[in-house]
Design a protein around this motif. Structure first.
Motif, PDB file in Angstrom:
ATOM      1  N   THR A  77       0.844  -1.192   0.000  1.00 20.22           N
ATOM      2  CA  THR A  77       0.000   0.000   0.000  1.00 20.22           C
ATOM      3  C   THR A  77       0.876   1.238   0.000  1.00 20.22           C
ATOM      4  N   GLY A 101      -1.060  -0.547  -4.344  1.00 14.10           N
ATOM      5  CA  GLY A 101      -2.366   0.071  -4.104  1.00 14.10           C
ATOM      6  C   GLY A 101      -2.166   1.545  -3.852  1.00 14.10           C
ATOM      7  N   LEU A 130      -6.530   2.371  -4.785  1.00 13.88           N
ATOM      8  CA  LEU A 130      -6.848   2.071  -3.387  1.00 13.88           C
ATOM      9  C   LEU A 130      -6.977   3.361  -2.608  1.00 13.88           C
ATOM     10  N   LEU A 132      -7.615   4.274   1.205  1.00 17.99           N
ATOM     11  CA  LEU A 132      -7.705   3.682   2.536  1.00 17.99           C
ATOM     12  C   LEU A 132      -8.731   4.368   3.430  1.00 17.99           C
ATOM     13  N   VAL A 138     -11.077  -0.732  -0.155  1.00 18.45           N
ATOM     14  CA  VAL A 138     -10.168  -1.790   0.294  1.00 18.45           C
ATOM     15  C   VAL A 138     -10.659  -3.143  -0.205  1.00 18.45           C
ATOM     16  N   ASN A 159       2.120  -3.377   4.444  1.00 25.44           N
ATOM     17  CA  ASN A 159       1.151  -2.352   4.839  1.00 25.44           C
ATOM     18  C   ASN A 159       1.932  -1.084   5.178  1.00 25.44           C
ATOM     19  N   ALA A 161       1.464   2.319   3.670  1.00 24.32           N
ATOM     20  CA  ALA A 161       0.855   3.647   3.576  1.00 24.32           C
ATOM     21  C   ALA A 161       0.415   4.142   4.950  1.00 24.32           C
ATOM     22  N   SER A 185      -8.113  -0.106   7.832  1.00 25.73           N
ATOM     23  CA  SER A 185      -8.139  -0.523   6.431  1.00 25.73           C
ATOM     24  C   SER A 185      -7.061  -1.568   6.154  1.00 25.73           C
ATOM     25  N   HIS A 186      -5.914  -1.442   6.824  1.00 24.77           N
ATOM     26  CA  HIS A 186      -4.872  -2.455   6.658  1.00 24.77           C
ATOM     27  C   HIS A 186      -5.269  -3.766   7.347  1.00 24.77           C
ATOM     28  N   LEU A 189      -7.623  -5.321   4.825  1.00 27.63           N
ATOM     29  CA  LEU A 189      -6.883  -5.794   3.659  1.00 27.63           C
ATOM     30  C   LEU A 189      -6.119  -7.078   3.980  1.00 27.63           C
TER      31      LEU A 189
END
Length: 361
Positions: A77, A101, A130, A132, A138, A159, A161, A185-186, A189
């Motif tokens: 991300t 993403g 993507l 987030l 997501v 992960n 971002a 969001s992570h 994901l």
């Protein structure tokens, strides 16, 4: 080698930010919280860490001496800028296929073009949209990863971002934005991609698949309060950032426990890249500007990228220290709350609850 995907975005996330000039908490509560998190915690921890970065060097990774990962896939991300630029550069040097993403495909392509201009022709990149700040985005991103040719396997999930939101913002999912972008969001994901990661690990034999959460040393500056995860009773940007980074550490430890219980050859790590003067701090305010000259004396983005990738690219370390929190290539103590099983279980269940409408697993 794959050719960069230069097509236009096929999915546009619906993003309607709601900012407020009156964040939660009265003026006295916000001042007290601001003073504590910025002046006492933020400045003191940051100065200590920046001085440490000057004297404790980032780990050295000799990319040219490592074996190529020509058949391996990374999902990451965030785009190729700041620390992300050097992370992607090193991954391409190792001939990984990297699925990125990103929010802005055009700007991210510019970053890849810059990497290619350095003479790096190995590896492949695929861009997928993507956002987030949208759990629906997501889910859509995960679906596109799992159905595209490049996503037939996932060896590494990065992960990476993150953001620090200077203004109070509620996402379309009705959550405070820093919490959602950096952590939830992570979390979603990772859960959506876990079946493919596990499948890949089963096929690889002895070599593990890996998950990395780019966290921060500021995770030591806060405590988890379950009555204000996705919301804030008193909003201060740096407070939300600290907590989101602690949640990432807890997430890694919880994942590692589950992998061990299931006897799955997957490892997870939380990594602090160091104090780096990137544009993530642009919205934080005057303290970040004051500290930026000191940041520039410390670790470079190249050193930060080595720090993030160290447990991944050093098998004798990664296999032994799954679930740990890393700084400068060394395992360091994390926030004491992160090691409590009841905290891990409660955060996991609460996170599942918050993502239940989007989590197909």
């Amino acid at each position: 080698m794959l050719v960069e995907n230069k097509t236009t975005e096929t999915y546009q996330a619906i993003h309607i930010p709601v900012s407020s000039n009156s964040p939660p908490g009265n003026v006295f509560q916000r001042f007290a919280s601001y003073f504590w998190y910025y002046v006492i915690c933020g400045v003191s921890i940051s100065i200590k860490d920046m001085i440490k970065d000057i004297y404790v060097k980032a780990p050295v990774i000799e990319i040219e001496k490592l074996k190529k990962r020509s058949d391996q896939v990374v999902v990451m991300t965030g785009g190729p800028r700041g620390i992300g630029f050097d992370i992607v550069k090193k991954l391409l040097q190792l001939d990984y296929t990297v699925i990125l993403g990103v929010r802005n495909i055009s700007a991210s392509q510019n970053g890849i073009d810059k990497i290619r201009s350095l003479g790096i022709t190995s590896g492949g990149v695929k861009f997928l949209n993507l956002d987030l700040k949208s759990l629906n985005s997501v889910r859509q991103f995960a679906k596109e990863v799992l159905t595209c040719e490049e996503g037939s396997r996932i060896d590494l999930l990065l992960n990476n971002a993150g953001s620090v939101n200077g203004n109070y913002e509620i996402t379309p999912d009705n959550m405070e934005s820093t919490f959602q972008v950096n952590y939830l969001s992570h979390f979603l994901l990772t859960n959506l991609l876990l079946p493919r990661i596990k499948e890949t690990a089963a096929k690889k034999g002895g070599e593990p698949c890996q998950i990395v959460n780019t966290s921060s040393h500021v995770q030591n500056a806060c405590k988890i309060k379950f009555n204000e995860l996705e919301t804030s009773k008193v909003y201060v940007p740096f407070k939300s950032y600290c907590k989101s980074k602690l949640y990432q550490v807890v997430h890694v430890k919880t994942l590692e426990n589950k992998f061990r219980e299931e006897k799955i050859n997957v490892h997870a790590y939380a990594v602090h890249p160091g104090e780096i003067a990137t544009d993530i701090w642009d919205t934080v305010g005057i303290f970040a500007k004051i500290l930026q000259p000191v940041m520039n004396l410390g670790r470079t983005t190249d050193g930060a990228a080595n720090t993030v990738l160290y447990p991944v690219l050093t098998p004798e370390v990664g296999a032994k220290f799954g679930g740990e929190y890393f700084e400068s290539g060394q395992v360091k103590p994390s926030n004491k709350q992160a090691n409590k099983l009841e905290i891990q279980e409660k955060l996991w269940e609460r996170s599942l609850e918050l993502t239940k409408d989007f989590n197909e697993n």
